[in-house]
Scaffold this motif. Structure first.
Motif, PDB file in Angstrom:
ATOM      1  N   ASP A  66       8.107 -18.913  16.210  1.00  0.00           N
ATOM      2  CA  ASP A  66       7.498 -18.583  17.507  1.00  0.00           C
ATOM      3  C   ASP A  66       8.168 -17.378  18.180  1.00  0.00           C
ATOM      4  O   ASP A  66       7.784 -16.975  19.267  1.00  0.00           O
ATOM      5  N   THR A  67       9.166 -16.803  17.504  1.00  0.00           N
ATOM      6  CA  THR A  67       9.744 -15.575  18.059  1.00  0.00           C
ATOM      7  C   THR A  67       9.073 -14.343  17.437  1.00  0.00           C
ATOM      8  O   THR A  67       9.312 -13.222  17.850  1.00  0.00           O
ATOM      9  N   ALA A  68       8.256 -14.572  16.411  1.00  0.00           N
ATOM     10  CA  ALA A  68       7.609 -13.444  15.725  1.00  0.00           C
ATOM     11  C   ALA A  68       6.297 -13.080  16.416  1.00  0.00           C
ATOM     12  O   ALA A  68       5.734 -13.883  17.159  1.00  0.00           O
ATOM     13  N   ALA A  69       5.838 -11.864  16.158  1.00  0.00           N
ATOM     14  CA  ALA A  69       4.522 -11.447  16.667  1.00  0.00           C
ATOM     15  C   ALA A  69       3.479 -12.105  15.780  1.00  0.00           C
ATOM     16  O   ALA A  69       3.384 -11.798  14.597  1.00  0.00           O
ATOM     17  N   LEU A  70       2.740 -13.055  16.366  1.00  0.00           N
ATOM     18  CA  LEU A  70       1.808 -13.829  15.540  1.00  0.00           C
ATOM     19  C   LEU A  70       0.398 -13.288  15.668  1.00  0.00           C
ATOM     20  O   LEU A  70      -0.505 -13.959  16.151  1.00  0.00           O
ATOM     21  N   SER A  71       0.237 -12.048  15.252  1.00  0.00           N
ATOM     22  CA  SER A  71      -1.121 -11.520  15.251  1.00  0.00           C
ATOM     23  C   SER A  71      -1.436 -11.043  13.850  1.00  0.00           C
ATOM     24  O   SER A  71      -0.532 -10.776  13.055  1.00  0.00           O
ATOM     25  N   GLY A  72      -2.717 -10.985  13.574  1.00  0.00           N
ATOM     26  CA  GLY A  72      -3.134 -10.541  12.248  1.00  0.00           C
ATOM     27  C   GLY A  72      -3.798 -11.667  11.489  1.00  0.00           C
ATOM     28  O   GLY A  72      -3.944 -12.782  11.994  1.00  0.00           O
ATOM     29  N   ASP A  73      -4.190 -11.336  10.261  1.00  0.00           N
ATOM     30  CA  ASP A  73      -4.895 -12.334   9.458  1.00  0.00           C
ATOM     31  C   ASP A  73      -3.921 -13.011   8.491  1.00  0.00           C
ATOM     32  O   ASP A  73      -2.710 -12.799   8.550  1.00  0.00           O
ATOM     33  N   MET A  74      -4.471 -13.820   7.607  1.00  0.00           N
ATOM     34  CA  MET A  74      -3.648 -14.597   6.700  1.00  0.00           C
ATOM     35  C   MET A  74      -2.719 -13.709   5.865  1.00  0.00           C
ATOM     36  O   MET A  74      -1.552 -14.031   5.659  1.00  0.00           O
ATOM     37  N   HIS A  75      -3.244 -12.595   5.445  1.00  0.00           N
ATOM     38  CA  HIS A  75      -2.496 -11.684   4.597  1.00  0.00           C
ATOM     39  C   HIS A  75      -1.223 -11.182   5.294  1.00  0.00           C
ATOM     40  O   HIS A  75      -0.173 -11.053   4.675  1.00  0.00           O
ATOM     41  N   LEU A 125       0.160 -12.711   8.132  1.00  0.00           N
ATOM     42  CA  LEU A 125       0.963 -13.825   8.645  1.00  0.00           C
ATOM     43  C   LEU A 125       1.640 -14.621   7.529  1.00  0.00           C
ATOM     44  O   LEU A 125       2.656 -15.274   7.750  1.00  0.00           O
ATOM     45  N   MET A 126       1.046 -14.594   6.347  1.00  0.00           N
ATOM     46  CA  MET A 126       1.607 -15.360   5.225  1.00  0.00           C
ATOM     47  C   MET A 126       1.702 -14.498   3.971  1.00  0.00           C
ATOM     48  O   MET A 126       1.090 -14.795   2.942  1.00  0.00           O
ATOM     49  N   PRO A 127       2.498 -13.415   4.020  1.00  0.00           N
ATOM     50  CA  PRO A 127       2.572 -12.537   2.848  1.00  0.00           C
ATOM     51  C   PRO A 127       3.221 -13.252   1.670  1.00  0.00           C
ATOM     52  O   PRO A 127       4.096 -14.095   1.861  1.00  0.00           O
ATOM     53  N   LYS A 128       2.787 -12.888   0.487  1.00  0.00           N
ATOM     54  CA  LYS A 128       3.326 -13.442  -0.765  1.00  0.00           C
ATOM     55  C   LYS A 128       3.365 -14.966  -0.745  1.00  0.00           C
ATOM     56  O   LYS A 128       4.308 -15.593  -1.225  1.00  0.00           O
ATOM     57  N   GLY A 129       2.348 -15.531  -0.168  1.00  0.00           N
ATOM     58  CA  GLY A 129       2.315 -16.987  -0.039  1.00  0.00           C
ATOM     59  C   GLY A 129       1.814 -17.682  -1.292  1.00  0.00           C
ATOM     60  O   GLY A 129       1.447 -17.054  -2.289  1.00  0.00           O
ATOM     61  N   GLN A 130       1.807 -18.995  -1.190  1.00  0.00           N
ATOM     62  CA  GLN A 130       1.379 -19.824  -2.316  1.00  0.00           C
ATOM     63  C   GLN A 130       0.544 -20.980  -1.768  1.00  0.00           C
ATOM     64  O   GLN A 130       0.883 -21.557  -0.736  1.00  0.00           O
ATOM     65  N   LEU A 131      -0.519 -21.283  -2.463  1.00  0.00           N
ATOM     66  CA  LEU A 131      -1.354 -22.419  -2.073  1.00  0.00           C
ATOM     67  C   LEU A 131      -1.108 -23.563  -3.053  1.00  0.00           C
ATOM     68  O   LEU A 131      -1.008 -23.337  -4.255  1.00  0.00           O
ATOM     69  N   VAL A 132      -0.988 -24.758  -2.510  1.00  0.00           N
ATOM     70  CA  VAL A 132      -0.802 -25.927  -3.366  1.00  0.00           C
ATOM     71  C   VAL A 132      -1.876 -26.954  -3.019  1.00  0.00           C
ATOM     72  O   VAL A 132      -2.022 -27.339  -1.857  1.00  0.00           O
ATOM     73  N   VAL A 133      -2.625 -27.361  -4.020  1.00  0.00           N
ATOM     74  CA  VAL A 133      -3.636 -28.403  -3.828  1.00  0.00           C
ATOM     75  C   VAL A 133      -3.113 -29.667  -4.504  1.00  0.00           C
ATOM     76  O   VAL A 133      -2.786 -29.645  -5.686  1.00  0.00           O
ATOM     77  N   THR A 134      -2.993 -30.748  -3.747  1.00  0.00           N
ATOM     78  CA  THR A 134      -2.506 -32.006  -4.313  1.00  0.00           C
ATOM     79  C   THR A 134      -3.548 -33.091  -4.109  1.00  0.00           C
ATOM     80  O   THR A 134      -4.015 -33.299  -2.988  1.00  0.00           O
ATOM     81  N   VAL A 135      -3.906 -33.755  -5.176  1.00  0.00           N
ATOM     82  CA  VAL A 135      -4.836 -34.875  -5.060  1.00  0.00           C
ATOM     83  C   VAL A 135      -4.062 -36.159  -5.327  1.00  0.00           C
ATOM     84  O   VAL A 135      -3.403 -36.293  -6.359  1.00  0.00           O
ATOM     85  N   ILE A 167      -1.414 -25.012  -8.360  1.00  0.00           N
ATOM     86  CA  ILE A 167      -0.758 -23.979  -7.554  1.00  0.00           C
ATOM     87  C   ILE A 167      -1.509 -22.666  -7.694  1.00  0.00           C
ATOM     88  O   ILE A 167      -1.881 -22.269  -8.810  1.00  0.00           O
ATOM     89  N   ILE A 168      -1.774 -22.046  -6.565  1.00  0.00           N
ATOM     90  CA  ILE A 168      -2.572 -20.826  -6.552  1.00  0.00           C
ATOM     91  C   ILE A 168      -1.823 -19.759  -5.761  1.00  0.00           C
ATOM     92  O   ILE A 168      -1.528 -19.957  -4.587  1.00  0.00           O
ATOM     93  N   PRO A 169      -1.480 -18.646  -6.393  1.00  0.00           N
ATOM     94  CA  PRO A 169      -0.814 -17.586  -5.627  1.00  0.00           C
ATOM     95  C   PRO A 169      -1.783 -16.972  -4.616  1.00  0.00           C
ATOM     96  O   PRO A 169      -2.984 -16.878  -4.883  1.00  0.00           O
ATOM     97  N   MET A 170      -1.256 -16.612  -3.444  1.00  0.00           N
ATOM     98  CA  MET A 170      -2.112 -16.004  -2.420  1.00  0.00           C
ATOM     99  C   MET A 170      -2.130 -14.495  -2.659  1.00  0.00           C
ATOM    100  O   MET A 170      -1.482 -13.737  -1.951  1.00  0.00           O
TER     101      MET A 170
END
Ligand SMILES: [Zn+2]
Length: 299
Positions: free
Chosen positions: A101-110, A112-122, A133-136
């Motif tokens: 919450d100290t960061a500038a939180l503007s912009g899109d997913m790219h 706000l979440m650079p080099k991110g990773q998506l995990v789908v768990t069932v 696991i899906i790289p963003m």
């Protein structure tokens, strides 16, 4: 366009294009999304991301056949470190975000979440948990999943997601293996036609129009067969019992120290912020019952 956001229904509808092997689903979120986010004072950009994530998770959950829960997580080292959406086969979901919450939180997913990773768990009620696991690597969440589907299932899939943090909408189209139409050229022609039509959907339409109106707008010249609507609700699965179990996983000495320092133990649900309080007495009972249940012996 009139703003129907006050009355927009929280629901999903599956559909097929007759005589083709193309299926789809359209969903809209309104009050369920607001309920999922209301316990948190998220910045707008984070609410927007969570709205998109929730829409995406709910659409994905229908492409994976399971009874139980499906969790979609996005993790990154950027200003937004974690997004979680958990949904059930009963069409309920809950969501949370962690961010700096100290960061500038503007912009899109790219951004706000650079080099991110998506995990789908069932987590099926019966059977084994499985994870993907899906790289963003794409600028959008939809783009990440389109690539994933292409690579993992070989089923061409397109997603259109949009959210303003209060309302969200999603559309999924998927080409199934040949069944109704076996001619490759015709299959491709149908797929190109309906995806081109779907491409004309706007964010405003996804956030304000009921799914039937969106589908009429996009596909009025196609033979679309709609299945029954499914209501989507926010529901947090936390309970006093589950929270107590989490407490039981801590070292007894650690629990005693908190009791000594704080008087009671307060545990807040990260999803809905509901607070569960355990007194010294509650803790004694909890450990006594767990002790006997698991057959532990006292020295
Ligand atoms: Zn909760």
């Amino acid at each position: 366009m009139t703003d129907n956001s006050m009355t927009l229904t929280d629901k999903a509808r599956r559909f097929v294009f007759d005589n083709t092997d193309i299926r789809g689903e359209a969903i809209t979120l309104n009050s369920s999304l607001q309920s999922a986010l209301e316990a948190h004072a998220y910045p707008e950009s984070v609410s927007v991301l969570l709205g998109e994530m929730a829409t995406c998770a709910l659409l994905l959950s229908t492409t994976l056949k399971f009874e139980g829960t499906m969790t979609l997580q996005a993790r990154s080292e950027g200003p937004v470190s974690l997004l979680v959406v958990e949904c059930t086969h009963n069409r309920t979901f809950r969501a949370l975000a962690r961010f700096d919450d100290t960061a500038a939180l503007s912009g899109d997913m790219h951004e706000l979440m650079p080099k991110g990773q998506l995990v789908v768990t069932v987590d099926p009620e019966k059977g084994k948990r499985y994870q993907g696991i899906i790289p963003m690597e794409h600028e959008t969440l939809a783009g990440c999943f389109e690539t994933y589907f292409q690579q993992s299932e070989q089923l061409p899939t397109r997603l259109w997601l949009s959210s303003n943090g209060k309302q969200a909408g999603g559309l999924l189209l998927q080409a199934l293996p040949p069944h109704e139409e076996k001619d490759d050229a015709k299959r491709e022609e149908s797929w190109n036609r309906v995806t081109m039509l779907a491409n004309t959907i706007t964010a405003a339409e996804q956030q304000t129009l009921e799914v039937e109106d969106q589908l009429t707008r996009l596909f009025h010249e196609e033979d679309v067969r709609l299945f029954d609507e499914e209501t989507i609700n926010f529901n947090c699965s936390c309970s006093r019992e589950r929270t107590g179990n989490a407490l039981f996983n801590l070292e007894r000495a650690e629990v005693d120290q908190i009791l000594e320092e704080e008087g009671d133990i307060h545990m807040d649900c990260h999803f809905c912020s509901r607070r569960y309080t355990f007194t010294q007495d509650d803790v004694e009972k909890l450990f006594a019952s767990h002790g006997s249940n698991t057959g532990q012996t006292l020295h």
